[in-house]
Design a protein around this motif. Structure first.
Motif, PDB file in Angstrom:
ATOM      1  N   THR A 138     -14.690  17.989  12.042  1.00  0.00           N
ATOM      2  CA  THR A 138     -13.344  18.202  12.580  1.00  0.00           C
ATOM      3  C   THR A 138     -12.375  18.693  11.513  1.00  0.00           C
ATOM      4  O   THR A 138     -11.287  19.172  11.835  1.00  0.00           O
ATOM      5  CB  THR A 138     -12.766  16.910  13.199  1.00  0.00           C
ATOM      6  N   VAL A 139     -12.757  18.588  10.247  1.00  0.00           N
ATOM      7  CA  VAL A 139     -11.837  18.911   9.156  1.00  0.00           C
ATOM      8  C   VAL A 139     -11.460  20.387   9.071  1.00  0.00           C
ATOM      9  O   VAL A 139     -10.270  20.703   8.930  1.00  0.00           O
ATOM     10  CB  VAL A 139     -12.379  18.380   7.805  1.00  0.00           C
ATOM     11  N   PRO A 140     -12.402  21.342   9.144  1.00  0.00           N
ATOM     12  CA  PRO A 140     -11.998  22.749   8.992  1.00  0.00           C
ATOM     13  C   PRO A 140     -10.875  23.200   9.937  1.00  0.00           C
ATOM     14  O   PRO A 140      -9.893  23.784   9.466  1.00  0.00           O
ATOM     15  CB  PRO A 140     -13.300  23.529   9.224  1.00  0.00           C
ATOM     16  N   PRO A 141     -10.926  22.907  11.239  1.00  0.00           N
ATOM     17  CA  PRO A 141      -9.797  23.342  12.068  1.00  0.00           C
ATOM     18  C   PRO A 141      -8.501  22.574  11.782  1.00  0.00           C
ATOM     19  O   PRO A 141      -7.407  23.092  12.003  1.00  0.00           O
ATOM     20  CB  PRO A 141     -10.270  23.102  13.506  1.00  0.00           C
ATOM     21  N   LEU A 142      -8.637  21.354  11.265  1.00  0.00           N
ATOM     22  CA  LEU A 142      -7.445  20.554  10.961  1.00  0.00           C
ATOM     23  C   LEU A 142      -6.781  20.960   9.657  1.00  0.00           C
ATOM     24  O   LEU A 142      -5.645  20.568   9.395  1.00  0.00           O
ATOM     25  CB  LEU A 142      -7.814  19.067  10.892  1.00  0.00           C
TER      26      LEU A 142
END
Length: 190
Positions: A138-142
């Motif tokens: 979930t980190v890359p889009p966040l």
């Protein structure tokens, strides 16, 4: 093992060199299991270093690689040479460690004894590894939302700490935090 042991090892590495490579950290901490390699990238992402563009995604990639091996039940952690050569300046690492030292001391006091240690063994560790993989993904889009990736990385750090100190109660809290993090991510991305 305590969190201060990991921080002490990182400080020693920073004092010995101008920069600290991931490979060198693996050599020093490799015999301590997967937990340090979940905690360190997650803590770095939560620190000011995590505000640099691209760093959260890179750290998430490391976590996916580590948690994936943990999920598969590998006994020794393997990292590709390209990743092992990546390094961080000693001054940045030392500065980050100084900022989180008070938190490390508090956590060492809170989690210095084993509780429900069966919850830090298989099959719960497989569930924890899967949670870490999903959270890291979930980190890359966040990354484009300031401080949004802190929630999943904090949950990953808690899982790592629970594994490190064999604290089943903390593992339950970490898995609950993971669920809350997924809810937060879903809200932010909608």
């Amino acid at each position: 093992m305590r969190l201060s042991d990991i921080a002490g090892t990182l400080k020693e590495l920073a004092q010995e060199n101008d920069s600290v490579s991931i490979g060198r950290v693996l050599e020093k901490l490799g015999n301590r299991g997967y937990a340090p390699f979940l905690i360190v990238p997650a803590a770095l992402e939560i620190s000011p270093i995590g505000g640099l563009p691209g760093i959260p995604t890179f750290l998430a990639f490391i976590i996916v690689l580590v948690a994936g091996q943990m999920f598969l039940g590998r006994t020794h952690l393997w990292l590709p040479e390209l990743l092992r050569k990546r390094s961080l300046g000693s001054s940045k690492l030392t500065g980050t460690l100084k900022k989180i030292d008070p938190a490390i001391d508090k956590m060492d006091q809170w989690f210095s004894h084993e509780r429900l240690s069966s919850l830090t063994q298989s099959p719960v560790t497989n569930l924890a590894a899967l949670a870490c993989i999903l959270l890291a993904m979930t980190v890359p889009p966040l990354e484009f939302i300031p401080f949004a990736s802190t929630a999943p990385m904090a949950a990953i750090a808690l899982i790592g700490i629970a594994l490190l100190v064999h604290d089943g109660w903390l593992m339950l809290a970490a898995l609950t935090a993971s669920t809350l993090s997924f809810t937060t991510v879903g809200f932010l991305l909608n």
